[in-house]
Design an enzyme around this catalytic site. Structure first.
Site, mmCIF file in Angstrom:
data_model
loop_
_atom_site.group_PDB
_atom_site.id
_atom_site.type_symbol
_atom_site.label_atom_id
_atom_site.label_comp_id
_atom_site.label_asym_id
_atom_site.label_seq_id
_atom_site.Cartn_x
_atom_site.Cartn_y
_atom_site.Cartn_z
ATOM 1 N N ASP A 162 0.805 -1.216 0.000
ATOM 2 C CA ASP A 162 0.000 0.000 0.000
ATOM 3 C C ASP A 162 0.837 1.263 0.000
ATOM 4 O OD1 ASP A 162 0.936 -0.322 2.641
ATOM 5 O OD2 ASP A 162 -0.968 -1.165 3.288
ATOM 6 N N HIS A 210 -7.597 -5.186 9.843
ATOM 7 C CA HIS A 210 -7.251 -4.929 8.443
ATOM 8 C C HIS A 210 -5.920 -5.578 8.080
ATOM 9 C CE1 HIS A 210 -5.081 -1.026 9.781
ATOM 10 N NE2 HIS A 210 -4.149 -1.795 9.249
ATOM 11 N N ASN A 224 -8.161 -3.378 14.049
ATOM 12 C CA ASN A 224 -9.521 -3.640 13.574
ATOM 13 C C ASN A 224 -9.558 -4.820 12.600
ATOM 14 O OD1 ASN A 224 -8.377 -2.545 11.292
ATOM 15 N ND2 ASN A 224 -9.915 -0.945 11.002
ATOM 16 N N GLU A 261 -9.766 -2.403 4.781
ATOM 17 C CA GLU A 261 -10.470 -2.089 6.018
ATOM 18 C C GLU A 261 -11.749 -2.925 6.146
ATOM 19 O OE1 GLU A 261 -9.151 -0.392 8.248
ATOM 20 O OE2 GLU A 261 -8.226 1.472 7.571
#
Length: 245
Positions: free
Chosen positions: A67, A138, A136, A143
């Site tokens: 990313d 990811h 979370n 996400e």
């Protein structure tokens, strides 16, 4: 899936470096999928040490990064391109033309996503993908959501992700709110995956990823469907009702 429980961050880094080094030795022209952030940093430092000792040769290795922040240039100190060069690429003999990272300055998101998908395809896919896991759940910047996104895409970052990454910036307001990220299909098509996790803050997400249902609400859970995953995590990351199997 094979799970390695390590005592602390340093042991986690050594085990992950062992797995990456083995891939480089066994297949000198491997395509490595690389991650950024504090989790893999120790492993990269150990790989640099092995290179400096003459134990590893990266001259035929290709890399594709997971990313990049939208809006940051490659020479911005907070960009992932800058991170990779300053913490890894500039210290080994990988060829610059063999390193691939999304272009954060490309404003045409569809064009950049298509380009990066073609890069991965032209390389023949990924031999070994390195992953961290967000609090979370990811992986990359995939996400939590209603569906798994298969290919490279531009994503609005979750508030928890922005908060977690704020420590790298002068203030939370400086954290980019969007990023390009490799999609779930590209990750799952890697021949092998190393998932790294360290610290109590990752314990709940790691437990749910490995023991809960496969759901896009926790993207890392998709790794349960991959046939060759190495989980390398320290005791704190494995502290949440965790029973290794």
């Amino acid at each position: 899936m094979r799970i390695y429980r390590t005592k602390n961050y340093d042991e986690m880094s050594r085990k992950a470096a062992d797995l990456i080094a083995a891939q480089v030795v066994m297949k000198p022209d491997s395509v490595l999928g690389l991650a950024t952030g504090s989790t893999p940093l120790g492993a990269y430092r150990l790989l640099i040490e092995r290179y400096e000792k003459g134990e590893l040769d990266f001259s035929e290795i290709c890399s594709v990064n997971l990313d990049e922040y939208v809006g940051l240039s490659a020479d911005d100190e907070q960009s992932y391109a800058y991170f990779m060069h300053s913490n890894f690429f500039d210290h080994i003999n990988i060829r610059p033309e063999n390193t691939h990272i999304p272009n954060g300055l490309e404003e045409d998101t569809a064009l950049e996503c298509h380009r990066y998908n073609r890069v991965i395809g032209a390389l023949g896919g990924i031999d070994l993908q390195i992953l961290g896991i967000g609090s979370n759940g990811h992986i990359g910047f995939n996400e939590p959501g209603d569906a798994f996104v298969p290919d490279t895409h531009c994503v609005e970052l979750a508030g928890s992700t922005i908060q977690a990454n704020a420590r790298f910036f002068s203030s939370p307001d400086e954290v980019p709110t969007a990023a390009y990220t490799m999609g779930i299909r590209s990750i799952l098509q890697a021949k092998s995956i190393v998932l790294m996790a360290s610290g109590k803050a990752k314990a709940e997400a790691l437990y749910r990823a490995l023991h809960g249902p496969v759901t896009p609400a926790l993207p890392a859970s998709i790794l349960q469907l991959h046939s060759h995953v190495f989980v390398v995590a320290d005791e704190e990351a494995m502290s949440e009702r965790f029973n290794p199997f």
